[in-house]
Every structure is written in C-alpha cells, then in structure tokens.
Design an enzyme around this catalytic site. Structure first.
Site, PDB file in Angstrom:
ATOM      1  CG  ASP A   1       3.263   2.279  -2.374  1.00 21.01           C
ATOM      2  OD1 ASP A   1       2.655   3.158  -2.998  1.00 21.01           O
ATOM      3  OD2 ASP A   1       4.270   1.694  -2.804  1.00 21.01           O
TER       4      ASP A   1
ATOM      5  CD  GLU B   1      -0.778   2.374  -5.013  1.00 18.08           C
ATOM      6  OE1 GLU B   1      -0.680   3.218  -5.926  1.00 18.08           O
ATOM      7  OE2 GLU B   1       0.211   1.914  -4.409  1.00 18.08           O
TER       8      GLU B   1
END
Length: 523
Positions: free
Chosen positions: A196, A246
């Site tokens: 993330d 990401e």
C-alpha cells in the site's frame, strides 16, 4: 521451477467487509469468503488479493493496522486465514496479502509506547516534533492537516488520518520489523504481497513545505528503492512469490524504477484506470504502458477499478469518463445503460492486453457506484475530511434474492449490511446472472476462460491494426484480434474466421458503438 504467474494472471481483489458475511453480523468475513470460493473458481481467476484483514480499530477500514500477524475478530481467526489459503490453493487460486508500510494504527503497541513516555525508544519509530505550531503545512491525503498534537504538546505526522501515524523508515527497527512481517506471511503460504502507498515511505527530515515545482518532500524519495531491493532479496528466498506495488506516479520513468529487476515484480497501472473512454488517449496509454514496462522487463498491469475509485459503470456513463480523487464528480448525471455497455467493452479490452489483469469484486456483476448512501451511514474518513467518499464502491455484494441483503448475510441474520445496498441491484445478483449468456457475469467467465485457451493471448506481443476512425484494433500472437469501437457509428470488422466473444450483440458484420469483439483472424 518458477512460473512467474503474476506476469499474466487474472487477480481478483477481495474487500473482505463487503464480499460475503458468514456469521450474520452484516460484515463480510472469512467464513463467508470460504463458502463463496466456488464463485471465484467458476469465474476462473488465478489469484485473489485480500485488502487488509488485520486487527484494527477500523478508522480507515483496516488500513490502520494494529497487528500485522493476526486477523481481526470481525473477519475471523488466523486459523481460518490459514484454512482459506489451503482451500484457495486446492482450487488453483493463489492468495496475495496487503501490507501497509507507511503507517500503523494509533492502537499499535509501538505508538502506545511512544505516547506513554517522553523518552520511550519507540518515539524514534515515528515523526514526533516539538513546537507551539505544526512543523509545516503538509496536508493529509484525506484532507485537513497532516499533523496532530499529542497531550504533551508534541506533534506527530500522519499523511492519512490522525489514527494512522506515519513510520520513520530511516530507523533500522522499522525495516527489520517489516521484513519479519513479510517472512511471516510467506511462511503462512501467501503467494504475494501488495504494498500500500508504496512511494510514500520516506520523508525529507528537514520537513520542508511542498513546493509547486521541484523535489517533493515525501513522494517517491530515493530511499524507497533500497527498501524494495531488500524486500526483493527476501522474496527471492521463497519459491514463486511476488511483490506488487501501489505506486501513484504520473512520471512514467520514475514509476518504472520500482520495477527494475531487483525491485518489485509488478505495480498497478493507474494511468490506464484514470484514462478517458477515448480511442486516441487509450491507445497512447497502452503504448506508453507497454513501453515503460518493456524497458525494465516487467509485466504490465491493467486495472479498471478498486476499493478507492469510482466504479467504471458509473465513470463510463458520465460525460467526463476520467478519474481522479480531486474530481470524483459524485452526483453528476450518469447514463447507466451507456456506462454498462462501455464497461463490458472495457472488460474485453483489459483482459486481452499483454500482462496481468485485475478485477475488483463486483466488476464481474456490472455494479455501479452507490451514490445515494445517506450521509449518516457513510463510514469513509475521506468523506468526513474532504467530501470525496469511497463508500459507494465498497457496498456489499449481491448474491441472490429480490431485496437486500441479497444473500450477502445468511438467511434470517439479524444484522443489516454495514453499508446499504440499492434495491435496484436485484437484477445484478450472482444468481440472477448465472447462466444468462447476455449477463456481465457470463461475459467475464467466458472471457477469462478464453484468455487461458487462446494461444495468442499467451504471447507478449501486441500489433496495432488499421481500423476506422474512433476505434482500436490489435492482434496478439498468431490469429487473435481485439477490436473496440469507441466511435458514435458502427464500423466494419476485419476479415476473420471466427467470432470468439463480443461485449454486446453485433449488427451482422458491423461492430456497434461502445462494443468490443474478440476474433480469430483468417490465416
């Protein structure tokens, strides 16, 4: 022998709160997911990516992690997680876990210790600063200031909510902890790690203001690459594991640095996700994507939506079909029929491009963004801080029946779904669409099956074909072609032997507007 499965896999994102509820409390869980694994097997996906399932106060729907080595009780237990991994593997489905390295929960033991004593060593794991005013004017990604004051008068940094204090990645203990977390999940059988906010880890220790031009003080600093090289060395010690980042970066060259052979295996292609439904822009995006990834030997990824962005049925049904967080356009007019037709065509486009394809839960059902959730029921902290919410794409899935909760929870369950479902979804349930050859679900099932079966779709090459203005056409390998009509008028098909699959009915030998077709070409 390594298979490098991530290079051309179809990967399905599970948002666990909203996939399937097994215990009747209105919140999705591992028991519900395990009972619905057959849906994923029937769909034909190669892997599932689990959004965070760890113990968390849920200030940001689980992205505020209190313990990376356990499962939140609302979802189940670690024993159930291990059972899920085994059952998924038995069904031929790999599993990717979501790791959040930029920050932890304010309930994490490290942060609790840091607040408990001014001389606690854990304070060095975060960004504490003294002063009568915040150290700078940095803004949270969710809106509002990125600094919060503690009871003793110090300030701490949080690029997201105040309940998500940022970690100091210059500290060796932070680095060692996350390497240990990766080993824990690889040892538990996880096949990959989704990272993330992968570009945010490092901050300029001088804490300068964000300039209009010039180096950004916390986006994409050079130190992140040292971290991912160490993670890659760790992952390479396990057979056939993948690291997937990401990475939100507009600069293609800087994006590609994360995919060098000694760093991440793959990263999400947000350029494609945000691209307008426009032939010239899409072709340029596809060319740019393939060129950037080829330069570093990495596989491209094709993403149409996820748990943070407006669902594509809604996005493609608006006059402006792009996406950005700054302009979510919630409440502007939507033509759902047009959006659905374009989303069907986009599915065949994304599933036939070279590389890996990601499917966010509900895409295969043609769900639209639920934009009429009452404000009192919204739970996304981004909504409270900025007015741009993500709840509309996180609504629980409809499985069966004619009214909410549409089989999401067991029959007779007392709890309502944690977010309300629109009654109009009764025609979009899995049960309603299964066996209907015109449904979005059967389109996805057929496309994924053909993706595996067609030899041309196993080759990395893409060659553009000449076609009518306003259309895209390309070949993959010997014989396979995809044609997408983005114009306002029907176009002629190229000479072909077989029509493999069309996103909408064809008009004889003409391809209608906002329609895609897969062909086997003659000779």
């Amino acid at each position: 022998m390594a298979t490098h499965w991530w290079r051309d896999a179809v990967i399905y994102q599970i948002y666990p709160r909203s996939f399937a509820d097994g215990d009747g409390d209105g919140i999705g869980d591992l028991a519900g997911l395990r009972r619905r694994l057959g849906h994923l097997a029937d769909l034909g996906v190669d892997a599932i990516w689990m959004s965070p399932w760890y113990p968390s106060p849920m200030a940001d729907a689980g992205y505020d992690v209190a313990d990376f080595r356990d499962i939140d009780p609302v979802f189940g237990t670690m024993a159930e997680a291990r059972a899920l991994i085994r059952e998924a593997h038995a069904a031929g489905i790999r599993l990717i876990v979501d790791i959040v390295p930029n920050h932890v929960s304010a309930d994490h033991p490290w942060f609790a210790a840091a607040l408990a004593a001014p001389d606690a060593p854990e304070r060095d794991y975060f960004w504490f600063r003294p002063g009568d005013q915040a150290p700078n004017g940095w803004r949270s990604e969710f809106g509002g200031p990125a600094w919060t004051r503690t009871p003793n008068g110090d300030w701490y940094l949080h690029l997201f909510t105040p309940e998500q204090p940022d970690l100091n990645w210059d500290h060796p203990d932070v680095r060692a902890e996350f390497e240990s977390i990766l080993r824990f999940w690889f040892d538990a059988g996880a096949d990959g790690i989704r990272i993330d906010s992968a570009a945010l880890l490092f901050k300029d220790p001088a804490l300068p203001e964000v300039p209009e031009n010039g180096p950004h003080p916390y986006h994409d600093l050079a130190g992140v690459h040292e971290i991912y090289r160490s993670w890659r060395r760790l992952a390479d010690g396990y057979p056939d594991r993948a690291l997937i980042g990401e990475v939100w970066l507009p600069d293609a060259e800087r994006f590609a640095r994360y995919l060098r052979p000694d760093e991440l295996h793959a990263a999400f292609n947000f350029d494609f996700l945000g691209c307008a439904w426009d032939p010239a822009l899409l072709r340029a995006c596809i060319d740019r994507t393939l060129q950037v990834h080829a330069a570093v030997g990495a596989p491209a990824t094709w993403v149409l939506s996820n748990h943070d962005v407006t669902r594509q049925v809604t996005r493609y049904g608006r006059s402006d079909t792009t996406f950005s967080f700054a302009t979510k356009r919630e409440g502007t007019p939507v033509d759902l029929e047009l959006g659905t037709r374009r989303a069907r065509a986009a599915a065949l486009l994304s599933l036939s491009l070279p590389g890996a394809a990601y499917v966010y839960q509900g895409e295969e059902l043609g769900l639209w963004e639920h934009e009429s959730i009452p404000p009192a029921l919204r739970q996304d902290p981004m909504w409270a801080r900025s007015g741009h919410g993500r709840d509309g794409c996180r609504v629980p899935l409809p499985w069966s029946g004619d009214e909410p909760p549409f089989g999401f929870s067991p029959t007779g369950a007392a709890g309502s779904p944690w977010l309300p479902q629109p009654p109009e979804w009764k025609d979009l349930t899995v049960a309603a669409q299964s066996g209907d050859p015109s449904s979005m679900l059967e389109l996805y099932r057929t496309a994924i099956r053909l993706r595996r079966a067609e030899p041309g779709l196993h080759t990395p090459e893409l060659t553009w074909l000449p076609t009518a203005p306003g259309a895209l056409a390309y070949t993959r390998g010997p014989g396979f072609a995809c044609v997408v009509n983005l114009s306002a008028a029907p176009i002629a098909l190229p000479d072909h032997e077989t029509r493999l699959l069309a996103s909408s009915p064809l008009d004889g030998e003409l391809l209608p507007p906002d329609t895609a077709v897969w062909l086997r070409l003659r000779n």
